[in-house]
Write a protein that holds these residues in place. Structure first.
Motif, PDB file in Angstrom:
ATOM      1  N   GLN A 214      48.267  62.003  46.050  1.00  0.00           N
ATOM      2  CA  GLN A 214      46.929  61.659  46.300  1.00  0.00           C
ATOM      3  C   GLN A 214      47.052  60.946  47.835  1.00  0.00           C
ATOM      4  O   GLN A 214      47.878  59.940  47.811  1.00  0.00           O
ATOM      5  N   ILE A 215      45.961  61.187  48.649  1.00  0.00           N
ATOM      6  CA  ILE A 215      45.569  60.497  49.590  1.00  0.00           C
ATOM      7  C   ILE A 215      44.296  60.241  49.499  1.00  0.00           C
ATOM      8  O   ILE A 215      43.324  60.872  49.332  1.00  0.00           O
ATOM      9  N   GLY A 216      43.835  58.919  49.988  1.00  0.00           N
ATOM     10  CA  GLY A 216      42.466  58.585  49.710  1.00  0.00           C
ATOM     11  C   GLY A 216      42.462  57.028  50.336  1.00  0.00           C
ATOM     12  O   GLY A 216      43.469  56.276  50.770  1.00  0.00           O
ATOM     13  N   THR A 217      41.318  56.408  50.491  1.00  0.00           N
ATOM     14  CA  THR A 217      41.289  54.828  50.768  1.00  0.00           C
ATOM     15  C   THR A 217      41.905  54.171  49.324  1.00  0.00           C
ATOM     16  O   THR A 217      41.701  54.615  48.307  1.00  0.00           O
ATOM     17  N   PRO A 218      42.152  53.055  49.538  1.00  0.00           N
ATOM     18  CA  PRO A 218      42.664  52.187  48.516  1.00  0.00           C
ATOM     19  C   PRO A 218      41.573  52.296  47.156  1.00  0.00           C
ATOM     20  O   PRO A 218      42.016  52.194  46.237  1.00  0.00           O
ATOM     21  N   SER A 219      40.344  51.908  47.387  1.00  0.00           N
ATOM     22  CA  SER A 219      39.272  52.003  46.680  1.00  0.00           C
ATOM     23  C   SER A 219      39.259  53.086  45.701  1.00  0.00           C
ATOM     24  O   SER A 219      38.956  53.450  44.568  1.00  0.00           O
ATOM     25  N   GLU A 220      39.438  54.500  46.614  1.00  0.00           N
ATOM     26  CA  GLU A 220      39.069  55.816  45.898  1.00  0.00           C
ATOM     27  C   GLU A 220      40.345  55.944  44.938  1.00  0.00           C
ATOM     28  O   GLU A 220      40.285  56.681  43.932  1.00  0.00           O
ATOM     29  N   ILE A 221      41.590  55.544  45.280  1.00  0.00           N
ATOM     30  CA  ILE A 221      42.733  55.957  44.451  1.00  0.00           C
ATOM     31  C   ILE A 221      42.731  54.939  43.304  1.00  0.00           C
ATOM     32  O   ILE A 221      42.931  55.449  41.972  1.00  0.00           O
ATOM     33  N   TYR A 222      42.526  53.733  43.565  1.00  0.00           N
ATOM     34  CA  TYR A 222      42.491  52.877  42.516  1.00  0.00           C
ATOM     35  C   TYR A 222      41.178  53.123  41.384  1.00  0.00           C
ATOM     36  O   TYR A 222      41.236  52.974  40.140  1.00  0.00           O
ATOM     37  N   GLU A 223      39.964  53.506  41.853  1.00  0.00           N
ATOM     38  CA  GLU A 223      38.836  53.617  41.122  1.00  0.00           C
ATOM     39  C   GLU A 223      38.719  55.263  40.564  1.00  0.00           C
ATOM     40  O   GLU A 223      38.327  55.622  39.390  1.00  0.00           O
ATOM     41  N   ARG A 224      39.484  56.239  41.414  1.00  0.00           N
ATOM     42  CA  ARG A 224      39.577  57.566  40.899  1.00  0.00           C
ATOM     43  C   ARG A 224      40.618  58.423  41.332  1.00  0.00           C
ATOM     44  O   ARG A 224      40.897  59.248  42.071  1.00  0.00           O
ATOM     45  N   PRO A 225      41.714  57.929  40.627  1.00  0.00           N
ATOM     46  CA  PRO A 225      43.066  58.435  40.740  1.00  0.00           C
ATOM     47  C   PRO A 225      43.085  59.926  40.488  1.00  0.00           C
ATOM     48  O   PRO A 225      42.378  60.356  39.579  1.00  0.00           O
TER      49      PRO A 225
END
Length: 324
Positions: A214-225
């Motif tokens: 997955q690639i994303g902002t830290p919050s995106e990956i943390y909240e929507r893995p």
């Protein structure tokens, strides 16, 4: 400078593919992280960008210029290693001036670049010391100043904080954040440390077994893995199967494996009942290892005082459930 990696593949022998079709784009001025466990291929990707490893397939582009066959010294990149890699017999100033001098700049330009880099990392007053007279954190700042002094298009950071103790890691994380904000140099940062990624990254690529999950902002990956691996690697999570009494009690959607972060559990007078098996005080929070009436073992974080053996009740808001 925009850094583009297209379908990168690297194998060592017929059965060891360490990088398997990796693609990503680093935007100008971005702090981009490759996050993953040891052996996932992240350092090999970094070394291909530096020019130390030739990929078997795929392209590396610096602003649309293909760099695959370009030798390391002609790529205008700089590296910061976990073991500092600074010259012990040279002063701080001479270490930082080494790169500009090796590029055959005029003496005045060398002095200006070294002085500016030392100012950015706040080591001007230690310019005439030898590395042995510095702390680990100061030595790593020398390594960072040396990288900045060559005015690179891309800085490659390979686990730069892993050799420091906990307090120095926190201190230098703040320094790295400040320095990047001040210089806006494009950076690729390799680490296995989720806290470094959460606190420093503009975007993160989570790697596993040579591939990007997955690639994303830290919050995106943390909240929507995107999947269970990304969820587990970017923070603590309780992962639970669908269709159990606990899933029903938490109002989880039917037919989907789900999870929730330990901090999402709220202790209350009603909700799911569980017995506290173990309590760990962590300063800013207390970690509870609990067992529900139906046998699920969970990790919860709270600020309340709870003793082992106590029966507690907790709730998790529906919006805090993570579907996997």
């Amino acid at each position: 400078m925009t850094i583009t990696v297209n379908h990168l593949v690297k194998s060592y022998g017929p059965d060891v593919r360490v990088v398997d079709d990796v693609s990503f784009v680093i935007q100008p001025g971005e702090m981009f992280f490759l996050l993953g466990p040891s052996g996932c291929g992240k350092t090999t990707v970094l070394r291909t960008l530096a020019g130390f490893v030739e990929p078997d397939q795929g392209d590396i582009l610096f602003d649309q210029k293909r760099m695959n066959a370009v030798p390391p010294q002609d790529r205008n990149t700089a590296m910061v290693f976990q073991n500092y890699a600074i010259w012990p017999h040279l002063t701080v100033y001479e270490n930082v001036a080494y790169g500009p001098r090796a590029r055959k700049l005029e003496a005045s330009a060398v002095q200006q670049r070294a002085t500016d880099a030392l100012r950015v990392v706040r080591l001007e007053d230690l310019a005439h010391r030898k590395p042995a007279q510095l702390s680990g954190g100061q030595q790593q700042r020398v390594a960072l100043a040396r990288a900045l002094a060559v005015e690179p298009d891309l800085i490659l950071l390979d686990e730069p904080l892993s050799n420091l103790d906990a307090s120095l890691r926190l201190e230098l994380r703040g320094e790295l954040q400040r320095i990047h904000r001040e210089t806006r140099t494009t950076c690729l940062y390799v680490t296995h440390d989720q806290e470094e990624a959460l606190s420093l990254a503009d975007r993160v690529a989570v790697m596993n077994k040579g591939r990007i999950e997955q690639i994303g902002t830290p919050s995106e990956i943390y909240e929507r893995p995107a999947n269970e691996f990304a969820a587990r690697f970017m923070g603590e999570i309780n992962v639970l199967p669908a269709g159990t009494p606990l899933a029903a009690s938490l109002n989880a959607p039917a037919g989907r494996k789900f999870g929730f972060r330990p901090e999402s559990a709220l202790l209350s007078g009603d909700g799911v009942s569980a017995v506290v098996k173990h309590v760990t005080y962590l300063g800013s929070k207390t970690e509870l290892n609990v067992e529900t009436a139906t046998g699920e073992l969970l990790k919860l974080w709270t600020r309340k005082i709870v003793a082992p053996g106590e029966t507690i009740r907790f709730q998790v808001a529906p919006e805090s459930l993570i579907l996997l």
